[in-house]
Design an enzyme around this catalytic site. Structure first.
Site, short mmCIF file in Angstrom:
data_model
loop_
_atom_site.label_atom_id
_atom_site.label_comp_id
_atom_site.label_asym_id
_atom_site.label_seq_id
_atom_site.Cartn_x
_atom_site.Cartn_y
_atom_site.Cartn_z
N CYS A 153 0.82 -1.21 0.00
CA CYS A 153 0.00 0.00 0.00
C CYS A 153 0.86 1.27 0.00
CB CYS A 153 -0.97 -0.06 1.19
SG CYS A 153 -2.42 1.01 1.03
N HIS A 154 0.81 2.05 1.07
CA HIS A 154 1.62 3.27 1.18
C HIS A 154 3.01 3.02 1.75
CE1 HIS A 154 -2.37 5.07 0.69
NE2 HIS A 154 -1.77 6.19 0.34
#
Length: 181
Positions: free
Chosen positions: A106-107
Site C-alpha cells: 500500500c503506502h
C-alpha cells in the site's frame, strides 16, 4: 527466523499488519513489532482507530542483522511518520545493504523512497505513490503483487488490502529462501 515489522506509533492499516503477521507465524517464523517508540502502536481501519499492539523493540535497539526479512505495512500516516524518522529510514536501508528481503504494501513504499532504495527497481503500491516512485528512479506497475529480485535485496510489493493473500503468499515464499525452507 525472526521477521521485523516496522511501524510508526500510529497510523498503520490494521489488516496490513495482522494478515502478514499471521502469515509469518503460519510459515513457522517469528514476527517482531519494531517501532520508533516503546509501548504500544495504534492501528487504524482506514481513518478510524482500531486495535493497539505492543511494541517488541524500538528501532534504536534493533539491527537488520537480527532479522531474516522486513515487512512494511501501509496505512497513509504510518509510512509518512516513518520516513521522517532517520533511524527508521536507516533501518530499512540496512536490510537492502545486507541483501535481506523486504516486503511492502500500500503506502509502505513511501519509506522505501525516503531510504533511496527504489532506484532501478520495479514495484507496485497504492496508486497515489506512482509519481513518487518514478521520481525516485523506480518503475511503477499496477499489479496485485510484484517481486523484484534486483540485487542486493529482493523487494516484494503489493497495492492494497484486497491483494493481501497474494502479497502474503509471495513474501513468505521469498523469506523462506533466506531460511532455506
Amino acid at each position: 527466523m525472526q521477521i521485523a515489522f516496522l511501524v510508526a506509533p500510529e497510523g498503520v492499516e490494521q489488516v496490513e499488519l495482522t494478515d502478514p503477521w499471521q502469515a509469518v507465524k503460519d510459515a513457522g517464523d517469528t514476527p517482531v513489532l519494531v517501532s520508533t517508540e516503546p509501548g504500544e502502536i495504534q492501528a487504524f481501519h482506514h481513518l478510524d482507530k482500531a486495535d493497539t499492539f505492543p511494541v517488541d523493540r524500538t528501532v534504536a535497539d534493533a539491527s537488520a542483522g537480527d532479522y531474516g526479512g522486513l515487512v512494511l505495512p501501509g496505512g497513509v500516516a504510518n509510512p509518512d511518520f516513518l520516513r521522517m524518522d532517520e533511524k527508521a529510514v536507516a533501518f530499512v536501508r540496512d536490510f537492502f545493504e545486507a541483501g535481506k528481503p523486504v516486503a511492502s504494501i500500500c503506502h509502505g513504499p513511501w519509506t522505501l523512497v525516503e531510504a533511496d532504495v527504489v532506484r532501478g527497481r520495479t514495484l507496485t503500491s497504492w496508486p497515489s505513490l506512482r509519481t513518487d516512485i518514478r521520481n525516485a528512479g523506480g518503475e511503477w506497475v499496477d499489479e496485485q503483487v510484484k517481486v523484484c529480485s534486483a540485487r542486493p535485496a529482493t523487494l516484494i510489493t503489493s497495492r492494497k488490502p484486497d491483494d493481501l493473500k497474494a502479497f502474503c503468499d509471495a513474501f513468505t515464499a521469498e523469506f523462506a529462501k533466506v531460511s532455506g525452507g
